[in-house]
Design a protein around this motif. Structure first.
Motif, PDB file in Angstrom:
ATOM      1  N   CYS A   1       9.001   5.784 -12.555  1.00 37.01           N
ATOM      2  CA  CYS A   1      10.422   6.074 -12.330  1.00 37.01           C
ATOM      3  C   CYS A   1      11.304   5.041 -13.018  1.00 37.01           C
ATOM      4  O   CYS A   1      12.326   5.382 -13.607  1.00 37.01           O
ATOM      5  N   GLY A   2      10.919   3.769 -12.928  1.00 39.02           N
ATOM      6  CA  GLY A   2      11.722   2.721 -13.551  1.00 39.02           C
ATOM      7  C   GLY A   2      11.802   2.890 -15.056  1.00 39.02           C
ATOM      8  O   GLY A   2      12.864   2.739 -15.657  1.00 39.02           O
ATOM      9  N   ILE A   3      10.661   3.231 -15.656  1.00 37.62           N
ATOM     10  CA  ILE A   3      10.617   3.425 -17.108  1.00 37.62           C
ATOM     11  C   ILE A   3      11.441   4.645 -17.491  1.00 37.62           C
ATOM     12  O   ILE A   3      12.250   4.628 -18.424  1.00 37.62           O
TER      13      ILE A   3
ATOM     14  N   LEU B   1      10.403  13.197 -14.075  1.00 36.85           N
ATOM     15  CA  LEU B   1      11.513  13.637 -14.907  1.00 36.85           C
ATOM     16  C   LEU B   1      12.777  13.019 -14.337  1.00 36.85           C
ATOM     17  O   LEU B   1      13.056  13.146 -13.145  1.00 36.85           O
ATOM     18  N   VAL B   2      13.530  12.337 -15.191  1.00 35.37           N
ATOM     19  CA  VAL B   2      14.773  11.708 -14.748  1.00 35.37           C
ATOM     20  C   VAL B   2      15.930  12.308 -15.511  1.00 35.37           C
ATOM     21  O   VAL B   2      15.884  12.448 -16.737  1.00 35.37           O
TER      22      VAL B   2
ATOM     23  N   ASP C   1      19.015  10.844 -11.225  1.00 36.24           N
ATOM     24  CA  ASP C   1      18.212  11.690 -10.336  1.00 36.24           C
ATOM     25  C   ASP C   1      16.784  11.734 -10.835  1.00 36.24           C
ATOM     26  O   ASP C   1      16.531  12.136 -11.972  1.00 36.24           O
ATOM     27  N   MET C   2      15.864  11.329  -9.963  1.00 33.80           N
ATOM     28  CA  MET C   2      14.462  11.254 -10.373  1.00 33.80           C
ATOM     29  C   MET C   2      13.660  12.321  -9.645  1.00 33.80           C
ATOM     30  O   MET C   2      13.719  12.431  -8.422  1.00 33.80           O
ATOM     31  N   HIS C   3      12.939  13.096 -10.410  1.00 34.07           N
ATOM     32  CA  HIS C   3      12.084  14.122  -9.814  1.00 34.07           C
ATOM     33  C   HIS C   3      10.633  13.808 -10.134  1.00 34.07           C
ATOM     34  O   HIS C   3      10.281  13.632 -11.294  1.00 34.07           O
TER      35      HIS C   3
END
Lengths: 223, 271
Positions: B158-160, B65-66, B144-146
């Motif tokens: 994460c990149g996507i 989730l970003v 912010d990446m979870h």
């Protein structure tokens, strides 16, 4: 057959169980009343009231055959991951070979998979395992997968019917450990079919008529 | 053992390792994919209503989730005419038995940097349009990446998710009294594609089992013009020159498909 119709009761932790019987596994007693320790299915068998947890890790029981993975070596023992709360030590006296002090790595190395038996469990949940019994050995080749230990009886089936069917249709050799680790050996196509079937059993473990559906699936796969 | 990914559990069963390699000799993978095939992607944009932009991405069983937050702040003295972007990754213990609470691990930092570099070096965000008052006030974009579920290949997930969340982001200008809200200006859509080397085979989008036995890893981020924006090599193994060239070509093909998916899901938004 009549048993099948009955919907099995699901209990939550701390729920009082008002069923006649002696407290069994997954049940604790307080002030003379029985309570469930897990989120699981209520199961009354041979006068004992048990709660079978829906999920969770493997709780070792003396005499269980388990599949373990060597995670560490010591001069006098191996450390084995059997999917339980604690790692289990396997002492050199409990293997079918004569092992010199500090020579454990020659027989089993890190990453090897073994078939073993739980020889003892204490009240803290610490486990001892042994390989000194006919049939217990190192499992070479093949592939291992993990399922929820509570689903193991469904994978084996009544009197081993499910597992026998999987073996017959795919020509694979399969060992199911009580701890939810399954070792499969055979052709890659066979292994893939077995894994698919086991995942199907795992997802539909709570339903009836599962054996027939798995049989149908295996027959379709054969075409 | 020291040769394996630090993301995964320490000990891999020998039988699993040899099984994956045996499958590879027959051109198969453990989950039935082709070597060049990535897992199915599901993108849900606008998942977090209170964030300026957000995306929930499922790459197979991997789930991230970003959230994008945009706030006004002071620019860096050397770039007074540009906005600021920062990325951060949280590897929360709920995502995997091997993730521990505490300060960010080496893996989390590498992950954040790879995603950051892909976006920064592609100039995906039009930073010059994020200036409110030159040298005084600019918009700061926090990504912010979870990680919610770890099942291999966090780099791509994460990149996507990051580019999908940025594409979905609205700059909240009216909240701070700087005029009307506007869509975060994006120039490019970089997409990372990660490959793992297992034995002599190279597979795209490695899952957890493949990642845990891979000897080397290469992430290539490309944009819609076919430009390479960033690359990151990981682990101790090596790639030959020809392998790197092959990986780059394959990442362009896969990246294009993924980009269509990201843009297609963002309310039919066109570049």
């Amino acid at each position: 057959m009549e048993e099948k119709k009955r919907v099995r009761d699901i209990v939550v932790p701390g729920e009082e169980i008002r069923v006649e019987g002696k407290p069994g596994r997954g049940v604790f007693v307080e002030n003379g009343k029985m309570y469930s320790a897990y989120l699981g299915i209520l199961d009354v068998r041979a006068g004992y009231v048990n709660v079978i947890p829906l999920s969770g890790c493997y709780i070792p029981k003396k005499g269980d055959k388990v599949i373990g993975k060597i995670v560490d070596l010591a001069p006098m023992n191996w450390v084995v991951d059997i999917n339980a709360p604690y790692y289990a030590p396997l002492h050199v006296n409990d293997v079918p070979w004569r092992v010199e002090f500090g020579d454990t790595g020659r027989f089993l190395s890190i990453g090897d998979v073994i078939l073993a038996k739980v020889s003892n469990v204490n009240e803290l949940g610490q486990v001892w395992i042994t390989m000194k019994e006919p049939g217990l050995r190192k499992l070479e080749g093949g592939h291992i997968i993990k399922i929820a230990p509570s689903k193991v009886p469904r994978v084996i089936g009544k009197g081993g019917s499910m597992i026998q069917m999987l073996k017959d249709y795919t020509n694979c050799r399969i060992y199911v450990g009580q701890n939810g680790m399954i070792w499969i050996s055979g052709s890659p196509d066979g292994i893939i079919t077995v894994i698919k079937a086991i995942r199907m059993i795992e997802n539909e473990a709570h339903t009836y008529g599962l054996t027939d559906r798995i049989k149908e699936f295996l027959e379709r796969g054969e075409e | 053992m020291s040769n394996t990914s630090k993301f995964s559990e320490g000990v891999v069963a020998e039988s699993k390792r040899s099984y994956i390699k045996r499958l590879a000799t027959q051109g198969m993978r453990i989950d039935g994919r082709n070597f060049d095939e990535i897992r199915p992607i599901k993108i849900t944009t606008g998942y977090v209503p209170r964030a300026e932009g957000s995306a929930l991405v499922e790459l197979g069983e991997t789930k991230v989730l970003v959230g994008v937050k945009i706030e006004p702040g002071e620019p860096f003295p050397d770039t007074p005419n540009m906005g600021i972007m920062t990325t951060n990754v949280e590897l929360v213990p709920l995502a995997s038995p091997t993730f521990e609470p505490g300060p960010p691990s080496e893996e989390a930092i590498e992950l954040a940097r790879v995603v950051d570099r892909g976006i920064r070096e592609s100039h995906a965000i039009d930073m010059e349009k994020l200036v409110i008052e030159e040298g005084e006030k600019v918009w700061i974009v926090f990504i912010d990446m979870h990680i919610l579920d770890y099942h291999g290949n966090l780099f791509d997930a994460c990149g996507i998710a990051a580019i999908a969340a940025l594409n979905n982001a609205i700059v909240p200008a009216s909240r701070y009294g700087f005029g009307d809200d506007f869509k975060l200006p994006l120039n490019h859509y970089p997409v990372p594609v990660t490959f793992a080397k297992i034995g002599e085979w190279i597979v795209a989008d490695p899952n957890l089992d493949e990642e845990s036995i891979a000897s080397a890893r290469l992430t290539v981020t490309t944009n819609e013009e076919g430009k390479i924006n960033a690359m990151q090599k990981g682990l101790y193994g090596t790639f030959t020159y020809d392998e790197v060239k092959k990986v780059i070509n394959r990442s362009l093909d896969i990246g294009k498909k993924v980009r269509d998916k990201i843009l297609g899901d963002a309310n039919g938004e066109e570049d």
